[in-house]
Structures are given as C-alpha cells and as structure tokens.
Scaffold this motif. Structure first.
Motif, PDB file in Angstrom:
ATOM      1  N   TRP A  93      28.140 -45.596  -5.328  1.00 31.04           N
ATOM      2  CA  TRP A  93      28.513 -44.254  -5.781  1.00 31.04           C
ATOM      3  C   TRP A  93      27.573 -43.768  -6.868  1.00 31.04           C
ATOM      4  O   TRP A  93      26.930 -44.543  -7.567  1.00 31.04           O
ATOM      5  CB  TRP A  93      29.945 -44.268  -6.331  1.00 31.04           C
ATOM      6  CG  TRP A  93      31.019 -44.238  -5.283  1.00 31.04           C
ATOM      7  CD1 TRP A  93      31.410 -45.275  -4.480  1.00 31.04           C
ATOM      8  CD2 TRP A  93      31.835 -43.122  -4.930  1.00 31.04           C
ATOM      9  NE1 TRP A  93      32.420 -44.873  -3.651  1.00 31.04           N
ATOM     10  CE2 TRP A  93      32.707 -43.559  -3.903  1.00 31.04           C
ATOM     11  CE3 TRP A  93      31.923 -41.808  -5.380  1.00 31.04           C
ATOM     12  CZ2 TRP A  93      33.654 -42.716  -3.324  1.00 31.04           C
ATOM     13  CZ3 TRP A  93      32.859 -40.968  -4.809  1.00 31.04           C
ATOM     14  CH2 TRP A  93      33.724 -41.418  -3.788  1.00 31.04           C
ATOM     15  N   GLN A  94      27.549 -42.444  -7.044  1.00 37.88           N
ATOM     16  CA  GLN A  94      26.888 -41.847  -8.197  1.00 37.88           C
ATOM     17  C   GLN A  94      27.845 -40.860  -8.855  1.00 37.88           C
ATOM     18  O   GLN A  94      28.744 -40.318  -8.202  1.00 37.88           O
ATOM     19  CB  GLN A  94      25.579 -41.173  -7.814  1.00 37.88           C
ATOM     20  CG  GLN A  94      25.683 -40.029  -6.837  1.00 37.88           C
ATOM     21  CD  GLN A  94      24.316 -39.473  -6.469  1.00 37.88           C
ATOM     22  OE1 GLN A  94      23.279 -40.044  -6.788  1.00 37.88           O
ATOM     23  NE2 GLN A  94      24.299 -38.331  -5.795  1.00 37.88           N
TER      24      GLN A  94
ATOM     25  N   LEU B 268      23.122 -37.861 -14.198  1.00 37.68           N
ATOM     26  CA  LEU B 268      23.524 -38.433 -12.919  1.00 37.68           C
ATOM     27  C   LEU B 268      23.465 -39.948 -13.060  1.00 37.68           C
ATOM     28  O   LEU B 268      22.383 -40.532 -13.106  1.00 37.68           O
ATOM     29  CB  LEU B 268      22.595 -37.946 -11.800  1.00 37.68           C
ATOM     30  CG  LEU B 268      23.019 -38.259 -10.365  1.00 37.68           C
ATOM     31  CD1 LEU B 268      24.370 -37.622 -10.051  1.00 37.68           C
ATOM     32  CD2 LEU B 268      21.963 -37.778  -9.384  1.00 37.68           C
TER      33      LEU B 268
ATOM     34  N   GLN C 256      23.924 -43.454 -11.565  1.00 37.30           N
ATOM     35  CA  GLN C 256      23.907 -43.992 -10.210  1.00 37.30           C
ATOM     36  C   GLN C 256      24.192 -45.487 -10.194  1.00 37.30           C
ATOM     37  O   GLN C 256      23.696 -46.237 -11.036  1.00 37.30           O
ATOM     38  CB  GLN C 256      22.552 -43.728  -9.556  1.00 37.30           C
ATOM     39  CG  GLN C 256      22.244 -42.246  -9.384  1.00 37.30           C
ATOM     40  CD  GLN C 256      20.900 -41.999  -8.732  1.00 37.30           C
ATOM     41  OE1 GLN C 256      19.943 -42.722  -8.977  1.00 37.30           O
ATOM     42  NE2 GLN C 256      20.819 -40.974  -7.902  1.00 37.30           N
TER      43      GLN C 256
ATOM     44  N   ASP D  12      23.017 -37.664   0.938  1.00 37.99           N
ATOM     45  CA  ASP D  12      23.416 -37.974  -0.425  1.00 37.99           C
ATOM     46  C   ASP D  12      24.524 -39.015  -0.418  1.00 37.99           C
ATOM     47  O   ASP D  12      25.380 -39.032   0.464  1.00 37.99           O
ATOM     48  CB  ASP D  12      23.867 -36.712  -1.161  1.00 37.99           C
ATOM     49  CG  ASP D  12      25.034 -36.025  -0.493  1.00 37.99           C
ATOM     50  OD1 ASP D  12      24.864 -35.579   0.652  1.00 37.99           O
ATOM     51  OD2 ASP D  12      26.112 -35.941  -1.103  1.00 37.99           O
TER      52      ASP D  12
ATOM     53  N   THR E 294      29.567 -39.022  -4.148  1.00 37.73           N
ATOM     54  CA  THR E 294      29.358 -38.527  -5.505  1.00 37.73           C
ATOM     55  C   THR E 294      30.688 -38.090  -6.119  1.00 37.73           C
ATOM     56  O   THR E 294      31.503 -37.450  -5.452  1.00 37.73           O
ATOM     57  CB  THR E 294      28.390 -37.326  -5.497  1.00 37.73           C
ATOM     58  OG1 THR E 294      27.142 -37.734  -4.913  1.00 37.73           O
ATOM     59  CG2 THR E 294      28.146 -36.802  -6.903  1.00 37.73           C
TER      60      THR E 294
ATOM     61  N   PRO F  60      30.327 -33.411  -3.343  1.00 40.42           N
ATOM     62  CA  PRO F  60      31.211 -34.319  -4.085  1.00 40.42           C
ATOM     63  C   PRO F  60      32.415 -34.762  -3.262  1.00 40.42           C
ATOM     64  O   PRO F  60      33.048 -33.966  -2.567  1.00 40.42           O
ATOM     65  CB  PRO F  60      31.642 -33.472  -5.287  1.00 40.42           C
ATOM     66  CG  PRO F  60      30.575 -32.449  -5.432  1.00 40.42           C
ATOM     67  CD  PRO F  60      30.120 -32.135  -4.046  1.00 40.42           C
TER      68      PRO F  60
ATOM     69  N   LEU G 111      24.319 -31.861  -3.214  1.00 39.96           N
ATOM     70  CA  LEU G 111      25.379 -32.865  -3.239  1.00 39.96           C
ATOM     71  C   LEU G 111      26.660 -32.306  -2.623  1.00 39.96           C
ATOM     72  O   LEU G 111      26.928 -31.108  -2.710  1.00 39.96           O
ATOM     73  CB  LEU G 111      25.672 -33.290  -4.684  1.00 39.96           C
ATOM     74  CG  LEU G 111      24.526 -33.965  -5.441  1.00 39.96           C
ATOM     75  CD1 LEU G 111      24.945 -34.226  -6.882  1.00 39.96           C
ATOM     76  CD2 LEU G 111      24.105 -35.254  -4.759  1.00 39.96           C
TER      77      LEU G 111
ATOM     78  N   LEU H 218      28.226 -37.545 -11.460  1.00 42.68           N
ATOM     79  CA  LEU H 218      27.580 -36.384 -12.066  1.00 42.68           C
ATOM     80  C   LEU H 218      28.372 -35.938 -13.288  1.00 42.68           C
ATOM     81  O   LEU H 218      29.521 -35.501 -13.171  1.00 42.68           O
ATOM     82  CB  LEU H 218      27.487 -35.244 -11.048  1.00 42.68           C
ATOM     83  CG  LEU H 218      26.807 -33.947 -11.514  1.00 42.68           C
ATOM     84  CD1 LEU H 218      25.328 -34.188 -11.798  1.00 42.68           C
ATOM     85  CD2 LEU H 218      26.971 -32.846 -10.467  1.00 42.68           C
TER      86      LEU H 218
ATOM     87  N   VAL I 178      25.980 -28.333  -7.959  1.00 42.28           N
ATOM     88  CA  VAL I 178      26.004 -29.342  -6.893  1.00 42.28           C
ATOM     89  C   VAL I 178      25.259 -28.828  -5.656  1.00 42.28           C
ATOM     90  O   VAL I 178      24.647 -29.619  -4.920  1.00 42.28           O
ATOM     91  CB  VAL I 178      27.445 -29.782  -6.546  1.00 42.28           C
ATOM     92  CG1 VAL I 178      28.103 -30.442  -7.747  1.00 42.28           C
ATOM     93  CG2 VAL I 178      28.293 -28.635  -6.044  1.00 42.28           C
TER      94      VAL I 178
END
Length: 381
Positions: A136-137, A87, A89, A105, A108, A178, A176, A139, A171
C-alpha cells in the motif's frame, strides 16, 4: 518504505547537505524524499485586529510582516494549485506518477487532518501502516489554508466542499484511485464530501473512515473543554510573527486553553528567515481562511450520503471514548439506523468506539486505532 514529498527546492538542498554529513530528520532507514513545491502566484494577507491592541495585551509578542513563500523547484513541471503532500510507500511499492504511466497505481489510502492541523500529524502513523501493509501507499495532504498549502491561496469560498474538491483534483493529477479515505474531525467531513462529489477518481469498493466527527451539526464539548471556534478567534488576535513559542503557549493557557492544545498549536509556528535579526516565528496557516472552513464544518450537512450510501462504499464512524466532540444520542441513533438501511440495500455503514482516547485519536491511542483501521487494508488488496 519510501516517502515522496512535494516540498520546496530549498528543502531538497538542506536534505542533500544532511545526507552528505550523515544527518537526517527522517529517522527511518531506506526512506527517500523527492521534493517540489506547488503554489499559486496570488498571495493575500489576512486582515487581523490592530497592532496596538495586540501589543498592549501581549507585550512579549512582537509584530512583523512576513512572506513565507518559497521559490519553486526549477527541475519539475509544476501545475498551479496542487496541494502539498507526502506519499508514504510500503517496501513493495514500485510506482511513481511521473516515471512509468503504464504501471497501475498500487492500493492507496488518503489521510486527512483536522482544523489547524497538517499532514505531519499523520506521519508516524502512516509509516506504521506502510510497514504493516507493504503493498500500500499512503497520501498525506496539507488541506487548503494549512501547512505548506497555505501559501497557495486557494480561491474561496473556503468550505468542506471546496476542500474535498481540492483533494479530488490532487488524486486525479497524481493518477491515483484511492481505496481508503481516512479523515480526522474536519477531515472526516471532507472524506464524506469526496464521496458525495465524485464517482471517479474513487475506486469501488472504497472504505471511508470518519474519525470523531458526525455528518451533521457540530456540537462542541462542555465548558471545561477546548472549543475550536474560540481557539481560532483568539489566535486571530495574536501577531503573525512572534519572538517566542513559550510566550504563545502562556498566552493560550491564560486564556483558558489546555496545555495540550497550546503545545499542539505552536507546532504551526515556523522559524522566519531574517538575516541579522533575532530568531522569530510565523504562523504556517491562513487563519482567515481556516475560520471560514470551520464555520462550514459546523454547518455542513452530509447525512444524505450516509443514509443513501452509494454502491461499493463502506462508511465507518469512529467515536473517541473521551471525545471533546459532543456525540448527541440522536446522532448515534441516526448512524445506527443508517447501518440497518445500508445493509438492506447492499451498502455499508458501521459505528466503532475507540477506548481510552480523546479527540486526538491517532495520538491518544495509536495502537487501538491501528487495530481498528487495519481491517480495511486486510480486506482490500
């Protein structure tokens, strides 16, 4: 920017030792890793061709049985069957799935690799995105039968659909939703299948990027181009443990594969731990499962989700200008027709072309790809 990874406890020890000595394999300031390994107890060995035939054909490649399973970390609760992931970040992200469940969250994006790839394929590109879009992050996932997820031995059938369900479960486990799904080649169909299978945990709106793949029949390139099915078949004739990466590269080239593909394939070789024995390498994938996955990729038809796009979903197809994948005129025309139909019904389908790039879009033209993908992160905040 930080990188959280569910790797092994042994990996944590190595990185702690490196930190104390001033060394690190992460060439980026301010990056931290949190490590665990998720896997199933079930472990099945691939059935390959006979040892005698292989060693006779490639005398420099030695055969041995290797079990690469690592002991799981003892300090983290580990639900079974969760895919290996990183992940990445942005600098402004202050969220963890295990620390404060009251925090929403952050936006993502999920990045999915292709056949015979792994999450590391997206590493440098994801870090670039995280630097440009610090809220943003990203995955990065090792799909079933690939990378650090290979040791988990997911139940079959190994298909596009079951692979997509794995990611949806991941997820959900991480809590999360997305906003962006980016899939390269096989991963592109996985992203489409995720949309097809679940209203949740996908957010609305969600942008889907299918990189150098079409929704239906896979049409390989010409005779001078590398064919994944033939590559998988050839790899199945090689030993599970080899004494030299160079020997494997040379064997692939003799078989007619390009130097680029040969060098990329051997990135899937990992050093084995055999005290007192010469250095050797073993494959970090389940080739039998991958063969089944690729067959599903060739046959899987996801045109329906493209031609009847759910509300709030924006599907983007990106064709590499010098693609190994043969884009038939009928596929392009069908995507163009879906563009018009989606616009009339409030959805969105869009076609893009990445100039000066072959099939490996994030390696051939990362600047061009970054420019095209950036629109998703600018629009969805």
């Amino acid at each position: 920017m930080s990188v959280l990874s569910n790797l092994s406890a042994s990996g944590r020890a190595v990185r702690l030792a490196e930190a104390k000595s001033g060394r690190s394999d992460i060439r980026c300031r301010g990056v931290t890793r949190i490590s665990t390994l998720y896997k199933d107890d079930r472990f099945e060995k691939c059935q390959l061709a006979s040892i005698a035939r292989r060693t006779a054909k490639y005398p420099n490649i030695c055969m041995a049985l290797v079990d690469e399973r690592r002991a799981p970390s003892r300090d983290v609760a580990k639900p079974p069957g969760v895919l290996a992931y990183d992940l990445v970040q942005g600098a402004l992200v202050r969220w963890s799935s295990t620390v404060d469940k009251s925090l929403p969250d952050p936006p993502t994006a999920v990045l999915l690799h292709g056949i015979l790839g792994c999450r590391k394929n997206w590493g440098s590109f994801a870090r670039r995105l995280a630097k440009a879009f610090p809220t943003w992050q990203f995955l990065l996932v090792d799909l079933r039968c690939h990378g650090d997820s290979a040791s988990m031995k997911k139940r079959g059938p190994h298909t596009v659909s079951s692979t997509a369900l794995d990611v949806l479960k991941l997820v959900a486990q991480l809590r999360l939703t997305p906003r962006v799904l980016i899939g390269h080649s096989f991963g592109g169909k996985v992203a489409l299948s995720m949309v097809e299978q679940a209203a949740k945990p996908l957010a609305r709106p969600v942008r889907v990027w299918v990189l150098d793949a079409t929704p239906g029949k896979v049409r390989p390139g010409g005779n001078k181009e590398d064919h994944p099915a033939e590559l998988i078949s050839f790899l199945s004739t090689l030993p599970k443990e080899v004494s030299s990466k160079r020997d494997v590269v040379e064997a692939l080239i003799r078989e007619g594969f390009s130097m680029d593909v040969a060098q990329w394939v051997v990135t899937n070789l990992r050093p084995t731990e055999s005290p007192g024995s010469p250095t050797s390498f073993s494959w970090a994938f389940d080739l039998e499962g991958i063969a089944e996955m690729y067959q599903s990729y060739e046959e899987n038809n996801l045109w329906e989700i493209v031609e009847d796009v759910p509300g709030g979903v924006h599907v983007n197809f990106l064709k590499a200008e010098r693609s190994l994948h043969r884009w038939a005129l009928e596929d392009i025309q069908r995507i163009r027709a879906a563009e018009e139909l989606a616009a009339d019904e409030g959805g969105a389908v869009e076609m893009h072309v990445l100039e000066d790039a072959g099939h490996w879009v994030h390696a051939d033209n990362p600047d061009g790809l970054f420019k095209i993908l950036s629109s998703s992160f600018q629009m969805l905040k």
